[in-house]
Design an enzyme around this catalytic site. Structure first.
Site, PDB file in Angstrom:
ATOM      1  N   ASN A  39     -18.793  30.698 -22.317  1.00 36.02           N
ATOM      2  CA  ASN A  39     -19.194  30.811 -20.911  1.00 36.02           C
ATOM      3  C   ASN A  39     -17.950  30.585 -20.046  1.00 36.02           C
ATOM      4  OD1 ASN A  39     -18.945  27.888 -20.155  1.00 36.02           O
ATOM      5  ND2 ASN A  39     -20.373  27.735 -21.860  1.00 36.02           N
ATOM      6  N   LYS A  77     -12.601  39.493 -39.732  1.00 31.74           N
ATOM      7  CA  LYS A  77     -12.998  40.257 -38.540  1.00 31.74           C
ATOM      8  C   LYS A  77     -13.941  41.378 -38.962  1.00 31.74           C
ATOM      9  CE  LYS A  77     -11.216  43.263 -34.948  1.00 31.74           C
ATOM     10  NZ  LYS A  77     -10.130  44.137 -34.541  1.00 31.74           N
ATOM     11  N   PHE A 110     -24.619  16.924 -15.686  1.00 32.42           N
ATOM     12  CA  PHE A 110     -24.490  17.960 -14.657  1.00 32.42           C
ATOM     13  C   PHE A 110     -25.555  19.004 -14.953  1.00 32.42           C
ATOM     14  CE2 PHE A 110     -20.563  17.991 -11.947  1.00 32.42           C
ATOM     15  CZ  PHE A 110     -20.172  16.687 -12.216  1.00 32.42           C
ATOM     16  N   LYS A 150     -34.200  17.873 -16.109  1.00 31.48           N
ATOM     17  CA  LYS A 150     -33.156  17.529 -17.097  1.00 31.48           C
ATOM     18  C   LYS A 150     -32.857  16.022 -17.062  1.00 31.48           C
ATOM     19  CE  LYS A 150     -31.127  22.103 -17.187  1.00 31.48           C
ATOM     20  NZ  LYS A 150     -30.150  23.033 -16.666  1.00 31.48           N
TER      21      LYS A 150
HETATM   22  O1  PMT Z   1     -15.536  23.800 -15.824  1.00 35.31           O
HETATM   23  P1  PMT Z   1     -15.605  24.362 -14.419  1.00 35.31           P
HETATM   24  O2  PMT Z   1     -15.088  25.801 -14.351  1.00 35.31           O
HETATM   25  O3  PMT Z   1     -14.929  23.447 -13.416  1.00 35.31           O
HETATM   26  O4  PMT Z   1     -17.135  24.460 -13.996  1.00 35.31           O
HETATM   27  C1  PMT Z   1     -17.860  23.295 -13.756  1.00 35.31           C
HETATM   28  C2  PMT Z   1     -19.313  23.410 -14.270  1.00 35.31           C
HETATM   29  C3  PMT Z   1     -20.040  24.493 -13.488  1.00 35.31           C
HETATM   30  C4  PMT Z   1     -19.313  23.752 -15.760  1.00 35.31           C
HETATM   31  C5  PMT Z   1     -19.971  22.002 -14.056  1.00 35.31           C
HETATM   32  O5  PMT Z   1     -19.915  21.675 -12.709  1.00 35.31           O
HETATM   33  C6  PMT Z   1     -21.409  21.983 -14.518  1.00 35.31           C
HETATM   34  O6  PMT Z   1     -22.332  22.307 -13.782  1.00 35.31           O
HETATM   35  N1  PMT Z   1     -21.618  21.558 -15.798  1.00 35.31           N
HETATM   36  C7  PMT Z   1     -22.916  21.594 -16.484  1.00 35.31           C
HETATM   37  C8  PMT Z   1     -23.007  22.853 -17.276  1.00 35.31           C
HETATM   38  C9  PMT Z   1     -24.266  22.943 -18.105  1.00 35.31           C
HETATM   39  O7  PMT Z   1     -24.193  23.244 -19.256  1.00 35.31           O
HETATM   40  O8  PMT Z   1     -25.369  22.652 -17.488  1.00 35.31           O
HETATM   41  P2  PMT Z   1     -26.851  22.609 -18.210  1.00 35.31           P
HETATM   42  O9  PMT Z   1     -27.772  22.542 -17.056  1.00 35.31           O
HETATM   43  O10 PMT Z   1     -26.981  23.725 -19.162  1.00 35.31           O
HETATM   44  O11 PMT Z   1     -26.849  21.244 -19.025  1.00 35.31           O
HETATM   45  C10 PMT Z   1     -27.325  20.013 -18.494  1.00 35.31           C
HETATM   46  C11 PMT Z   1     -26.497  18.879 -19.057  1.00 35.31           C
HETATM   47  O12 PMT Z   1     -26.724  18.757 -20.465  1.00 35.31           O
HETATM   48  C12 PMT Z   1     -25.009  19.011 -18.871  1.00 35.31           C
HETATM   49  O13 PMT Z   1     -24.497  17.740 -18.548  1.00 35.31           O
HETATM   50  C13 PMT Z   1     -24.513  19.485 -20.230  1.00 35.31           C
HETATM   51  O14 PMT Z   1     -23.181  19.008 -20.502  1.00 35.31           O
HETATM   52  C14 PMT Z   1     -25.509  18.839 -21.172  1.00 35.31           C
HETATM   53  N2  PMT Z   1     -25.773  19.642 -22.381  1.00 35.31           N
HETATM   54  C15 PMT Z   1     -26.273  20.909 -22.290  1.00 35.31           C
HETATM   55  C16 PMT Z   1     -26.560  21.629 -23.429  1.00 35.31           C
HETATM   56  C17 PMT Z   1     -26.318  21.037 -24.693  1.00 35.31           C
HETATM   57  N3  PMT Z   1     -26.551  21.700 -25.809  1.00 35.31           N
HETATM   58  N4  PMT Z   1     -25.811  19.782 -24.751  1.00 35.31           N
HETATM   59  C18 PMT Z   1     -25.572  19.076 -23.645  1.00 35.31           C
HETATM   60  O15 PMT Z   1     -25.112  17.930 -23.692  1.00 35.31           O
END
Ligand code: PMT
Length: 399
Positions: A209, A288, A322, A336
Site C-alpha cells: 500500500n 519470478k 490509527f 476499531k
Molecule cells: O506512512 P504515511 O505515508 O505517513 O501514511 C500515514 C498513514 C495513513 C499510514 C497513517 O496515518 C494511518 O492512518 N495508519 C493506519 C493505517 C491502517 O492500516 O489503518 P487500519 O484502519 O487498517 O488499521 C487500524 C489499526 O490496526 C492501525 O493502527 C494498524 O496499524 C493496525 N493493524 C491493522 C491491520 C493488521 N493486520 N494489524 C494491525 O495491527
C-alpha cells in the site's frame, strides 16, 4: 525550584521586527533563575540595542565574533561549552538557511556550530516567506537534526499581511525551552510501528500500500526528542532511521507481529501507525513467475491483526491505533478502538487533500476509550506527533 534555576541559556536574536519581544523572553528567563547571555546579529541591532539586554540580564551582550570579554577565553568556544540551551528567538529566514547548511559567518552562527547544547528555534517572518518551500525544507532539515521549533502563529504581521509568521508568545517559547531542559517523556518506553508491509507474491512482486512511513517516523523522532526510549518497527520505507531510536526493519505483517511481540514487554506505550496488509498470498511462487496468456488467480489469506493480538494481552500498556478511513470516519474508528481493546485511536480520513498516505501533513481526530475526542486541524505530521504524545503524556500522568 524552577527548571531554569542555574541553567545557562544563550539567547540569539536576529533581525526581525519581533526582536523587541526577545527582551521579554530574556527578562522572564532571568527572573526564573537562568543565566542568560544574549547574542545579537548585526541585523538585530537595527531593531533593538544591546543596552536593553544588558540591563535585563546584567551580563555583557555579545555581538562580534572577535570580541573577547574575558581575556583568557575564546568567547564563542567558552560560551558554546557552558550553554544548556541555545534559543534563537526571533529566527529569520536567513538564520534558518545558515543553520541548515552549517554557515558560520558571525558569532551566533559560529556558536551554533560549536555548541552541543539543545537548539530551540522560534521563527518570525512574512507568511509567504514562512511557507516558501526553501524555508520549509530548512525547517525539516533542522528538525531531523534534533532542533526544537516553536512554530510562528497566525496573526496580523508588521507588513500588514495576515497569516502564519508571528513570533509565538513568550510562555509558549519558555515552555519549549523547559521541555528541552526537562524532557516530558523521560523514562517512558514507546514502541512505534510504521510504514507499509509487503506480502510477497513471487520473487519480484508483492502486495502492499502507499504508506511512506512519514507519520510513524515523525512520532518516533518526536518521542526521542521528548526523552522517551523509542523502538521503531518499520516496514520498507525510503526514510532514514530516526537518530536515537532503536529501529527494527521488517517486511511482512507476520514479521512485524513477531518483532512487536518481542518488544512488547519492554514497552509502556504502543503507537501503531503501520498500514499492515490485511491479506497475504496463500502461496509464494518460487522465483519470478513468467508472463503468460492465461489468467493468474492469487488466493489471499488473512494476516494476523497485530494490534488486536497486543490488545488481547494488554496488561498495563497504553495502546494507540490509527484508523485509515475513507468513509464513516468516527464510527469506523470507534469500532476499531473497541474491537482491538485500545486506549486511543487516531481517526485519519485518508481521502482528504493533504491528509493520510505520503503527505507531509495530516488531519486527524483523537478518540479516547472514555468517549472524549479532540479534532485537530490540518497540520504537519510532526505537529500531529506532538499533540498525540502530549495526549498520551496526560494519560500517563493521570494513572
Ligand atoms: O506512512 P504515511 O505515508 O505517513 O501514511 C500515514 C498513514 C495513513 C499510514 C497513517 O496515518 C494511518 O492512518 N495508519 C493506519 C493505517 C491502517 O492500516 O489503518 P487500519 O484502519 O487498517 O488499521 C487500524 C489499526 O490496526 C492501525 O493502527 C494498524 O496499524 C493496525 N493493524 C491493522 C491491520 C493488521 N493486520 N494489524 C494491525 O495491527
Amino acid at each position: 525550584m524552577s527548571v531554569f534555576e542555574g541553567k545557562h541559556i544563550l539567547l540569539g536574536v536576529t533581525g526581525s521586527i519581533a526582536a523587541y519581544k526577545a527582551a521579554d523572553i530574556a527578562s522572564k528567563l532571568t527572573q526564573a533563575g537562568a543565566e542568560v547571555d544574549v547574542v545579537l546579529t548585526e541585523h538585530a541591532r537595527r531593531f533593538i540595542t544591546e543596552i536593553t539586554f544588558r540591563a535585563i540580564t546584567r551580563r555583557p551582550v555579545l555581538i562580534d565574533l572577535f570580541d573577547e570579554p574575558e581575556e583568557r577565553q575564546i568567547a564563542h568556544i567558552h560560551l558554546a561549552k557552558r550553554a544548556d540551551v541555545l534559543l534563537i528567538a526571533p529566527a529569520t529566514a536567513n538564520i534558518l538557511a545558515k543553520l541548515a547548511y552549517g554557515i558560520a559567518d558571525d558569532l551566533l552562527t559560529t556558536l551554533a556550530l560549536a555548541t552541543q547544547a539543545k537548539l530551540v528555534i522560534a521563527p518570525a517572518m512574512n507568511t509567504v516567506m514562512w511557507q516558501h518551500p526553501a524555508i520549509q525544507e530548512n525547517v525539516r532539515i533542522l528538525e531531523e537534526r534534533g532542533a526544537r521549533f516553536v512554530y510562528p502563529v497566525e496573526g496580523m504581521l508588521a507588513c500588514g499581511d495576515v497569516g502564519a509568521g508571528k513570533l509565538a508568545d513568550t510562555p509558549t517559547i519558555l515552555q519549549a525551552v523547559e521541555e528541552v531542559l526537562n524532557p516530558p517523556l523521560r523514562g517512558v518506553r514507546v514502541l512505534v510501528t510504521a510504514g507499509p508491509t509487503e506480502e510477497p507474491i513471487d520473487a519480484v512482486r508483492h502486495i502492499s500500500n502507499p504508506s511512506s512511513g512519514k507519520m510513524g517516523y515523525a512520532i518516533a523522532e518526536e518521542a526521542v526528542r521528548q526523552g522517551a526510549e523509542v523502538t521503531l518497527v518499520t516496514g520498507p520505507t525510503l526514510l532514514e532511521p530516526p537518530a536515537g531510536a532503536k529501529t527494527v526493519c521488517v517486511r511482512t505483517a507476520e514479521q512485524m507481529l513477531d518483532a512487536c511481540l518481542q518488544m512488547y514487554d519492554q514497552a509502556d506505550v504502543v503507537i501503531a501507525t503501520a498500514a499492515v496488509s490485511d491479506y497475504r498470498p496463500a502461496e509464494v511462487w518460487q522465483g519470478k513467475r513468467k508472463k503468460g496468456e492465461q489468467e493468474w488467480t492469487i488466493r489471499l489469506v488473512p494476516n494476523p491483526d497485530i494490534l488486536r493480538t497486543l490488545g488481547a494481552r494488554k496488561g498495563k500498556h497504553i495502546l494507540v491505533g490509527f484508523a485509515a478511513e475513507t468513509e464513516e470516519l468516527l464510527q469506523n474508528a470507534q469500532t476499531k478502538l473497541r474491537e482491538k481493546n485500545l486506549d486511543l485511536i487516531v481517526a485519519n480520513d485518508v481521502s482528504q487533500e493533504g491528509s493520510g498516505f505520503r503527505t507531509d501533513t495530516n488531519r486527524v481526530t483523537l478518540l479516547w476509550a472514555d468517549g472524549s475526542q479532540q479534532a485537530l486541524p490540518l497540520m504537519s505530521k510532526r505537529e500531529v506527533a506532538r499533540h498525540l504524545l502530549e495526549a498520551i503524556r496526560q494519560k500517563l500522568l493521570a494513572r
